[in-house]
Design an enzyme around this catalytic site. Structure first.
Site, mmCIF file in Angstrom:
data_model
loop_
_atom_site.group_PDB
_atom_site.id
_atom_site.type_symbol
_atom_site.label_atom_id
_atom_site.label_comp_id
_atom_site.label_asym_id
_atom_site.label_seq_id
_atom_site.Cartn_x
_atom_site.Cartn_y
_atom_site.Cartn_z
ATOM 1 N N ASP A 83 0.920 -1.244 -0.002
ATOM 2 C CA ASP A 83 -0.140 -0.015 -0.030
ATOM 3 C C ASP A 83 1.025 1.300 -0.194
ATOM 4 O OD1 ASP A 83 -2.672 0.047 -0.081
ATOM 5 O OD2 ASP A 83 -3.042 -0.368 1.942
ATOM 6 N N GLU A 115 -5.207 4.243 -3.105
ATOM 7 C CA GLU A 115 -6.738 4.332 -3.050
ATOM 8 C C GLU A 115 -7.384 5.734 -3.804
ATOM 9 O OE1 GLU A 115 -7.600 5.156 1.202
ATOM 10 O OE2 GLU A 115 -6.725 3.321 1.808
ATOM 11 N N GLU A 182 -14.110 -2.128 -1.153
ATOM 12 C CA GLU A 182 -14.353 -2.199 0.180
ATOM 13 C C GLU A 182 -15.606 -1.399 0.474
ATOM 14 O OE1 GLU A 182 -10.992 -0.838 2.652
ATOM 15 O OE2 GLU A 182 -12.115 -0.990 4.584
HETATM 16 O O1 KIV Z 1 -4.912 -1.623 4.432
HETATM 17 C C1 KIV Z 1 -5.357 -2.634 4.228
HETATM 18 O O2 KIV Z 1 -5.281 -3.595 5.073
HETATM 19 C C2 KIV Z 1 -6.600 -2.749 2.855
HETATM 20 C C3 KIV Z 1 -7.355 -3.626 3.114
HETATM 21 C C4 KIV Z 1 -8.557 -3.225 3.778
HETATM 22 C C5 KIV Z 1 -7.761 -4.091 1.631
HETATM 23 O O3 KIV Z 1 -6.306 -1.843 2.258
#
Ligand code: KIV
Length: 258
Positions: A83, A115, A182
């Site tokens: 991420d 995101e 989500e």
């Molecule tokens: O950061 C995370 O764990 C996520 C999941 C909710 C998909 O983005």
């Protein structure tokens, strides 16, 4: 065989469900990989579940580099996705290229996730994809926008559902290799999944997605409170507490070491 983004696409076409969980360190990653998970996400939720912050916002790129490198060292088969944390890609395309590039170069993971679905984000996805950095999108409830959206279900009015649907189309066109959906209604997730060529991975989005993801700390019962859509498969809070209490007792009663 190691999982690739191309393999995920094939699994969508074959209707073979994709399994994904989050991971934050070497030991957890090794166990999840050996259990057979297809994708491991070094999710920025680790800010809350591992580092004790109230939201994902305080997390730095350095934090994600540190955790992603540890996860990657534990994995042989799964595709590992990192991420990009809040404000590490939203300022400019240049910033996104620089930071996503650092993630791939310095940790060895194969892809990044970011995101949002508005046009500037879609443009960033297109730019990263064109220079060879695979990008997973994430729409619906996007925790980096918690102060605007809350931790609430999204897309439950006709207007917001339409907006999320169009974001999915735009991110697909931009070249994302998969999309996290989500906390959106199941019928909206089903419509998106049918309409786009790339896999959808749902979390709180019902069963009509190409795959499912959960936050592993929720699945293991490590978090004190789980979101309504999580399923808890173990109670590690209790297991760890019991082990620690038994150890204290053994040491105090001098039954360990023997
Ligand atoms: O950061 C995370 O764990 C996520 C999941 C909710 C998909 O983005």
């Amino acid at each position: 065989m190691a999982v690739t983004t191309a393999q995920l696409l094939k699994w969508k076409q074959q209707q073979r469900p994709i399994t994904m969980l989050t991971a934050w360190d070497y030991a957890i990653a090794q166990l999840l990989d050996q259990a057979g998970l297809d994708v491991l996400l070094v999710g920025d939720s680790l800010a809350m579940t591992v580092l004790g912050y109230d939201t994902t916002l305080p997390l730095s790129l350095e934090d994600m580099l540190h955790h992603s490198a540890a996860v990657k060292r534990g994995v042989q088969r799964a595709l590992v996705v990192c991420d990009l944390p809040f404000l590490s890609y939203q300022e400019s395309e240049q910033q996104a290229i620089h930071n996503a590039g650092r993630v791939l170069k310095e940790t060895g993971v194969q892809a990044v996730k970011l995101e949002g679905g508005h046009s500037a984000i879609a443009q960033t996805v297109a730019t990263l994809t064109q220079i060879g950095i695979p990008v997973m999108g994430h729409i619906g409830l996007t925790p980096q926008s918690v102060h605007r959206l809350g931790f609430r279900q999204q897309g439950n009015t006709p207007e917001t559902a339409e907006k999320i649907y169009h974001q999915a189309l735009k991110l697909t066109e931009a070249g994302a290799f998969a999309l996290i959906l989500e906390h959106i209604p199941s019928d909206l997730a089903a419509k998106i999944t049918e309409s786009i060529s790339i896999p959808t991975i749902g979390i709180g989005a019902g069963q009509h997605c190409d795959g499912q993801v959960l936050v592993t700390a929720d699945l293991l019962g490590l978090t004190a409170k789980q979101p309504p859509f999580a399923k808890v498969y173990a109670n590690l809070r209790q297991t760890i507490t019991d082990a620690a209490e038994n150890y204290i007792q053994d040491v105090q009663q001098q039954t360990f070491p023997q």
